[in-house]
Design an enzyme around this catalytic site. Sequence first.
Site, PDB file in Angstrom:
ATOM      1  N   LYS A  30      -5.712  -8.512   9.329  1.00 16.82           N
ATOM      2  CA  LYS A  30      -4.465  -8.908  10.946  1.00 16.82           C
ATOM      3  C   LYS A  30      -5.191  -7.251  11.448  1.00 16.82           C
ATOM      4  O   LYS A  30      -4.905  -6.968  12.619  1.00 16.82           O
ATOM      5  CB  LYS A  30      -2.754  -8.467   9.854  1.00 16.82           C
ATOM      6  N   SER A  31      -5.551  -6.253  10.234  1.00 15.74           N
ATOM      7  CA  SER A  31      -5.452  -4.806  11.553  1.00 15.74           C
ATOM      8  C   SER A  31      -7.009  -4.880  12.013  1.00 15.74           C
ATOM      9  O   SER A  31      -6.977  -4.105  12.806  1.00 15.74           O
ATOM     10  CB  SER A  31      -5.924  -3.302   9.992  1.00 15.74           C
ATOM     11  N   ARG A  72      -7.650  -4.742  16.077  1.00 16.52           N
ATOM     12  CA  ARG A  72      -8.184  -3.514  16.716  1.00 16.52           C
ATOM     13  C   ARG A  72      -9.568  -3.976  17.511  1.00 16.52           C
ATOM     14  O   ARG A  72     -10.116  -3.556  18.023  1.00 16.52           O
ATOM     15  CB  ARG A  72      -8.492  -2.832  15.027  1.00 16.52           C
ATOM     16  N   GLY A  81       4.179  -3.232  14.528  1.00 17.11           N
ATOM     17  CA  GLY A  81       4.660  -1.331  14.372  1.00 17.11           C
ATOM     18  C   GLY A  81       2.933  -1.044  14.822  1.00 17.11           C
ATOM     19  O   GLY A  81       2.730  -0.183  15.332  1.00 17.11           O
ATOM     20  N   ARG A  98      11.995   1.366  13.489  1.00 17.80           N
ATOM     21  CA  ARG A  98      10.770   2.255  12.727  1.00 17.80           C
ATOM     22  C   ARG A  98      10.788   3.471  13.730  1.00 17.80           C
ATOM     23  O   ARG A  98      10.551   3.550  14.404  1.00 17.80           O
ATOM     24  CB  ARG A  98      10.074   1.210  12.982  1.00 17.80           C
ATOM     25  N   SER A 130      -1.604   7.975   7.320  1.00 14.77           N
ATOM     26  CA  SER A 130      -1.021   6.956   8.238  1.00 14.77           C
ATOM     27  C   SER A 130      -2.334   6.465   9.252  1.00 14.77           C
ATOM     28  O   SER A 130      -2.638   7.283  10.054  1.00 14.77           O
ATOM     29  CB  SER A 130       0.344   7.130   8.697  1.00 14.77           C
ATOM     30  N   GLN A 138      -2.027   4.404  11.235  1.00 16.60           N
ATOM     31  CA  GLN A 138      -1.492   3.863  12.308  1.00 16.60           C
ATOM     32  C   GLN A 138      -0.902   5.313  13.158  1.00 16.60           C
ATOM     33  O   GLN A 138      -2.048   5.218  14.778  1.00 16.60           O
ATOM     34  CB  GLN A 138       0.377   3.101  12.167  1.00 16.60           C
ATOM     35  N   ASP A 163       0.797  -1.827   1.475  1.00 18.11           N
ATOM     36  CA  ASP A 163       1.198  -3.293   1.860  1.00 18.11           C
ATOM     37  C   ASP A 163       1.649  -4.142   0.529  1.00 18.11           C
ATOM     38  O   ASP A 163       2.080  -5.295   1.003  1.00 18.11           O
ATOM     39  CB  ASP A 163       0.079  -4.538   3.206  1.00 18.11           C
ATOM     40  N   ARG A 165      11.688  -2.221   2.685  1.00 18.72           N
ATOM     41  CA  ARG A 165      11.043  -2.595   1.757  1.00 18.72           C
ATOM     42  C   ARG A 165      11.185  -2.587  -0.146  1.00 18.72           C
ATOM     43  O   ARG A 165      11.453  -3.448  -1.121  1.00 18.72           O
ATOM     44  CB  ARG A 165       8.572  -3.000   1.153  1.00 18.72           C
TER      45      ARG A 165
HETATM   46  C1  S3P Z   1      -1.342  -0.746   9.347  1.00 14.42           C
HETATM   47  C2  S3P Z   1      -1.811   0.537   8.961  1.00 14.42           C
HETATM   48  C3  S3P Z   1      -0.971   0.626   8.189  1.00 14.42           C
HETATM   49  C4  S3P Z   1      -0.147  -0.500   7.290  1.00 14.42           C
HETATM   50  C5  S3P Z   1       0.055  -1.203   8.212  1.00 14.42           C
HETATM   51  C6  S3P Z   1      -1.093  -1.344   8.935  1.00 14.42           C
HETATM   52  C7  S3P Z   1      -2.351   0.160  10.324  1.00 14.42           C
HETATM   53  O1  S3P Z   1       0.135   1.534   7.985  1.00 14.42           O
HETATM   54  O2  S3P Z   1       0.984  -0.370   6.590  1.00 14.42           O
HETATM   55  O3  S3P Z   1       0.831  -2.700   7.711  1.00 14.42           O
HETATM   56  O4  S3P Z   1      -3.405  -1.138  11.120  1.00 14.42           O
HETATM   57  O5  S3P Z   1      -3.480   0.913  10.895  1.00 14.42           O
HETATM   58  P1  S3P Z   1       0.486   2.846   8.052  1.00 14.42           P
HETATM   59  O6  S3P Z   1      -0.372   3.601   9.041  1.00 14.42           O
HETATM   60  O7  S3P Z   1       1.730   3.681   8.858  1.00 14.42           O
HETATM   61  O8  S3P Z   1       0.792   2.802   6.417  1.00 14.42           O
END
Ligand code: S3P
Length: 438
Positions: free
Chosen positions: A26-27, A31, A99, A127, A172, A174, A320, A351
């Site tokens: 997914k990540s 991207r 998110g 969030r 993080s 993200q 995760d 969670r």
């Molecule tokens: C993700 C980063 C993680 C993860 C999320 C996906 C990403 O969050 O929990 O499911 O794709 O960058 P954080 O960076 O906020 O920890």
Amino acid sequence: MSGSSVAFRVQPSGPLRGELRVPGDKSISHRSVMLGALADGLTEVEGFLQGEDCLATRKAFEAMGVVCEDTSPTGMRIHGVGLHGLRAPAAALDLGNSGTSMRLMSGLLAGQAFDSTLTGDASLSRRPMRRITEPLGRMGARIESTEAGTAPLTVRGGLVLHGASFDLTVASAQVKSALLLAGLYAQGMTVVNEPGISRDHTERMLASFGVEVPVSGLRCQLAGGQRLTATAIQVPADLSSAAFPIVAALIAQGSDVLLPGVGVNPSRAGVLKILEMMGAQLSLLNVRAAGAEPIADLHVIAGPLQGVDVPSALVPLAIDEFPALLVAAAVAKGTTRITGAAELRVKESDRIAAMARGLEAVGVQVEEAEDGITVHGGGVRGGVVDSLGDHRIAMSFAALGAVAADGIEIRDVANVQTSFPGFIDAMSGLGLNIEQLP
Ligand code: S3P
């Protein structure tokens, strides 16, 4: 699957056996669309996750004039528009449950010539977004949120961004990625120092697109104005999705499962280390590269597990996977303790609370703390669990159902589509006794 009334029923299952290719990461899929859209030229993606979250990202870029063509069931060709080629969307960009889309795109959109508005579903709208709006503001961005610092977000365009140096208080990916993406549009250098390791897919993928992102320990930096050159991306199978068949196979006696081509990037592989500490028989076979990312075939054999104290350094590397790990803990002999994991409270659901209530509902003794949870392993009776609309909670309890004496019914599971389309077929193909209700 749609609507909050969708449920799974899982009955005690025999051994899980066979081979399963879990869907794309997914990540990395998110991207691939974002960077492919900003690149000059055609980016070919293989293994794209056709889940709701990544499709929300794709739709958002399509709404900004980017053409994405399907080339196979999981193949996509992205016609890059270049760093300054996005067009103003006609309406708000709805990012659903995602998110990652909202946080990364906030950074990227802060550098555009136009305004944009980002919305999401009820969970995403709760969030915390100040973690990105505040540091982006220090670069000269203007992002309006609700009083509570939540979506909808309105990202103002036409501003001059300047690089800055950040010391993040939470590890993080993200936040780091939002800053790096804004940094592409900023004058000067953007520097991000993290307090711990977070997933480094953005840095790796930017480098594949020809962008220089020097990394030294927990610090990375990027000089503004660098252009991206289109490339080919092979998306690994998602380790976070693999966690559910891995745990199900570990706990269902006699299981023997092979999961080919799974991403094992060290910044994500904490789940494998923690399971190994618990005594899991897990082998990484044929470790190789898929473009910028390491992958392996994971071979899982069922066996007894022991409770552990999860080292805090591993927490961000498995952030995760805690719902799945807590399922392993529920079946393990002894006690598992997780601390330093307050971030779990601000994921798609809280969670810690969702797992605590669910585990109690199926007869497992737990103690909840503000930043973690303690699980006393042993037998699992079974019962009815509410996933709170969180895909990873739903799939974790589906795995636990394999060994719950009375089975487990999991309510509100439609969101499994965000990250693992085809979950029921995939798991029943291995031998999990799972059906969808009604
Ligand atoms: C993700 C980063 C993680 C993860 C999320 C996906 C990403 O969050 O929990 O499911 O794709 O960058 P954080 O960076 O906020 O920890």
